[in-house]
Design an enzyme around this catalytic site. Structure first.
Site, PDB file in Angstrom:
ATOM      1  N   TYR A  60     -14.011  -3.537   9.887  1.00 47.33           N
ATOM      2  CA  TYR A  60     -12.660  -2.945   9.970  1.00 47.33           C
ATOM      3  C   TYR A  60     -12.033  -3.225  11.340  1.00 47.33           C
ATOM      4  O   TYR A  60     -10.873  -3.649  11.430  1.00 47.33           O
ATOM      5  CB  TYR A  60     -12.780  -1.443   9.727  1.00 47.33           C
ATOM      6  CG  TYR A  60     -11.481  -0.680   9.713  1.00 47.33           C
ATOM      7  CD1 TYR A  60     -10.622  -0.741   8.627  1.00 47.33           C
ATOM      8  CD2 TYR A  60     -11.119   0.132  10.788  1.00 47.33           C
ATOM      9  CE1 TYR A  60      -9.436  -0.015   8.606  1.00 47.33           C
ATOM     10  CE2 TYR A  60      -9.938   0.860  10.775  1.00 47.33           C
ATOM     11  CZ  TYR A  60      -9.100   0.785   9.679  1.00 47.33           C
ATOM     12  OH  TYR A  60      -7.926   1.495   9.671  1.00 47.33           O
ATOM     13  N   GLY A  98       0.821  -1.216   0.000  1.00 48.00           N
ATOM     14  CA  GLY A  98       0.000   0.000   0.000  1.00 48.00           C
ATOM     15  C   GLY A  98       0.848   1.256   0.000  1.00 48.00           C
ATOM     16  O   GLY A  98       0.436   2.281   0.534  1.00 48.00           O
ATOM     17  N   ALA A  99       2.021   1.178  -0.628  1.00 45.90           N
ATOM     18  CA  ALA A  99       2.982   2.293  -0.564  1.00 45.90           C
ATOM     19  C   ALA A  99       2.772   3.318  -1.678  1.00 45.90           C
ATOM     20  O   ALA A  99       3.591   4.206  -1.872  1.00 45.90           O
ATOM     21  CB  ALA A  99       4.410   1.764  -0.582  1.00 45.90           C
TER      22      ALA A  99
HETATM   23  N1  NAD Z   1      -5.846   7.152   7.692  1.00 44.52           N
HETATM   24  C1  NAD Z   1      -6.046   6.893   8.978  1.00 44.52           C
HETATM   25  O1  NAD Z   1      -6.478   7.745   9.762  1.00 44.52           O
HETATM   26  C2  NAD Z   1      -5.698   5.526   9.513  1.00 44.52           C
HETATM   27  C3  NAD Z   1      -5.900   5.289  10.881  1.00 44.52           C
HETATM   28  C4  NAD Z   1      -5.588   4.040  11.405  1.00 44.52           C
HETATM   29  C5  NAD Z   1      -5.072   3.056  10.584  1.00 44.52           C
HETATM   30  N2  NAD Z   1      -4.905   3.313   9.264  1.00 44.52           N
HETATM   31  C6  NAD Z   1      -4.377   2.212   8.444  1.00 44.52           C
HETATM   32  O2  NAD Z   1      -3.201   2.643   7.783  1.00 44.52           O
HETATM   33  C7  NAD Z   1      -3.095   1.977   6.519  1.00 44.52           C
HETATM   34  C8  NAD Z   1      -2.934   3.015   5.417  1.00 44.52           C
HETATM   35  O3  NAD Z   1      -4.013   3.934   5.484  1.00 44.52           O
HETATM   36  P1  NAD Z   1      -4.162   5.140   4.456  1.00 44.52           P
HETATM   37  O4  NAD Z   1      -5.067   6.121   5.075  1.00 44.52           O
HETATM   38  O5  NAD Z   1      -2.830   5.577   3.978  1.00 44.52           O
HETATM   39  O6  NAD Z   1      -4.969   4.373   3.278  1.00 44.52           O
HETATM   40  P2  NAD Z   1      -5.077   4.697   1.711  1.00 44.52           P
HETATM   41  O7  NAD Z   1      -6.406   4.220   1.270  1.00 44.52           O
HETATM   42  O8  NAD Z   1      -4.723   6.122   1.436  1.00 44.52           O
HETATM   43  O9  NAD Z   1      -3.938   3.792   1.064  1.00 44.52           O
HETATM   44  C9  NAD Z   1      -4.032   2.404   1.058  1.00 44.52           C
HETATM   45  C10 NAD Z   1      -3.178   1.859  -0.070  1.00 44.52           C
HETATM   46  O10 NAD Z   1      -3.370   0.433  -0.096  1.00 44.52           O
HETATM   47  C11 NAD Z   1      -3.557   0.026  -1.451  1.00 44.52           C
HETATM   48  N3  NAD Z   1      -4.353  -1.197  -1.487  1.00 44.52           N
HETATM   49  C12 NAD Z   1      -5.674  -1.319  -1.202  1.00 44.52           C
HETATM   50  N4  NAD Z   1      -6.071  -2.581  -1.387  1.00 44.52           N
HETATM   51  C13 NAD Z   1      -4.980  -3.287  -1.794  1.00 44.52           C
HETATM   52  C14 NAD Z   1      -4.758  -4.639  -2.151  1.00 44.52           C
HETATM   53  N5  NAD Z   1      -5.760  -5.536  -2.146  1.00 44.52           N
HETATM   54  N6  NAD Z   1      -3.508  -5.032  -2.496  1.00 44.52           N
HETATM   55  C15 NAD Z   1      -2.500  -4.126  -2.536  1.00 44.52           C
HETATM   56  N7  NAD Z   1      -2.656  -2.829  -2.212  1.00 44.52           N
HETATM   57  C16 NAD Z   1      -3.882  -2.407  -1.852  1.00 44.52           C
HETATM   58  C17 NAD Z   1      -4.262   1.199  -2.119  1.00 44.52           C
HETATM   59  O11 NAD Z   1      -4.114   1.174  -3.533  1.00 44.52           O
HETATM   60  C18 NAD Z   1      -3.570   2.391  -1.459  1.00 44.52           C
HETATM   61  O12 NAD Z   1      -2.429   2.788  -2.160  1.00 44.52           O
HETATM   62  C19 NAD Z   1      -4.343   1.128   6.386  1.00 44.52           C
HETATM   63  O13 NAD Z   1      -4.068  -0.194   6.776  1.00 44.52           O
HETATM   64  C20 NAD Z   1      -5.314   1.772   7.353  1.00 44.52           C
HETATM   65  O14 NAD Z   1      -6.278   0.862   7.823  1.00 44.52           O
HETATM   66  C21 NAD Z   1      -5.203   4.509   8.703  1.00 44.52           C
END
Ligand code: NAD
Length: 246
Positions: free
Chosen positions: A154, A12-13
């Site tokens: 989730y 997810g980078a």
């Molecule tokens: N944003 C927040 O406030 C928050 C809070 C707590 C935890 N998180 C966790 O942090 C992580 C990143 O969050 P974010 O806000 O940057 O999310 P985001 O949606 O901006 O990015 C997620 C990335 O994962 C990729 N992805 C999705 N499904 C995929 C798959 N099946 N295979 C490969 N890649 C895939 C997407 O293309 C995207 O680039 C997540 O696990 C999220 O649950 C986020």
């Protein structure tokens, strides 16, 4: 630089928190394998790292697909010879109240967030076991600790990730591999920007540090856990949440 010569795979980078993690690890000297289902954006992250004098390669992968993830490992090893650090960051939300939640909303979140993390740990632990060392950092969420209305899928997936982290931390410790989770709170990304002003203000009132987290706050914790400085830390959950959950 605390990660000179290391190779890190970050799922997810392509954007937001995962991209910040990839940039931070690269900034400490790690070579980066940028993994995402969105190849175009993953390539853009890799390009940015390479332009800054680092080394990164992008691969498209759907982490929910066991065979696809298993097939990825030899490709990564072709480019880098080793994988020292795995960061399971890719994740999705499909929020709904329990009474309205569809089977697909439940299944897709479990498939990406929980099974995806299992698939990557399962695939990348082999080279780490052979190398007699490694670091796995799973990006969970404080929601996995507290639960949240409208996020049963989730929260269950992130709580599951914490159980996965603790179990494999025990299994892999004798092999020199540490496994920890980072649980972000309310981070300023597209995921949280989509929330309405009232919900955001309400959430903010529960954060003692009184600001949203930045992706870089999460990346700093991951970078520490991926380094030699965290050699005696395993099976832990590090909340990066401005004090929201304590
Ligand atoms: N944003 C927040 O406030 C928050 C809070 C707590 C935890 N998180 C966790 O942090 C992580 C990143 O969050 P974010 O806000 O940057 O999310 P985001 O949606 O901006 O990015 C997620 C990335 O994962 C990729 N992805 C999705 N499904 C995929 C798959 N099946 N295979 C490969 N890649 C895939 C997407 O293309 C995207 O680039 C997540 O696990 C999220 O649950 C986020």
């Amino acid at each position: 630089m605390i990660l000179e010569g290391r190779v890190a795979a970050v799922t997810g980078a392509a954007q937001n928190i995962g991209k910040a993690i990839a940039m931070s690890l690269a900034g400490e000297g790690a070579q980066i394998c940028v993994l995402d289902i969105n190849l175009r954006e993953a390539e853009a992250t890799a390009e940015e790292i390479n332009e800054r004098g680092g080394r990164a390669v992008a691969h498209k992968v759907n982490i929910a697909d066991f065979d696809e993830v298993m097939a990825l490992v030899p490709k990564v090893l072709d480019s880098f010879d080793a994988v020292d650090i795995l960061v399971n960051n890719a994740g999705i939300t499909r929020d709904n109240l329990l009474a309205r939640m569809s089977e697909d909303e439940w299944d897709s979140v479990m498939a990406v967030n929980l099974k995806g993390a299992f698939n990557c740990c399962r695939a990348f632990c082999r080279p780490m076991i052979r190398q007699r060392g490694g670091r796995i950092v799973n990006i969970a969420s404080v929601i996995g600790l507290t639960g949240n209305t409208g996020q049963s899928n989730y929260a269950a997936s992130k709580a599951g990730m914490i159980g996965l982290t603790k179990s494999i931390a025990r299994e892999l410790a004798p092999r020199g591999i540490t496994v920890n989770a980072v649980a972000p709170g309310f981070i300023d990304t597209a995921m949280t920007q989509a929330l309405g002003d009232t919900i955001r203000e309400n959430l903010l009132s529960r954060v003692p540090i009184r600001r949203l987290g930045h992706p870089e706050d999460v990346a700093a914790a991951v970078t520490f856990l991926a380094s030699d400085r965290a050699a005696y830390i395993t099976g832990q959950v590090l909340n990066v949440d401005g004090g929201m959950v304590m």
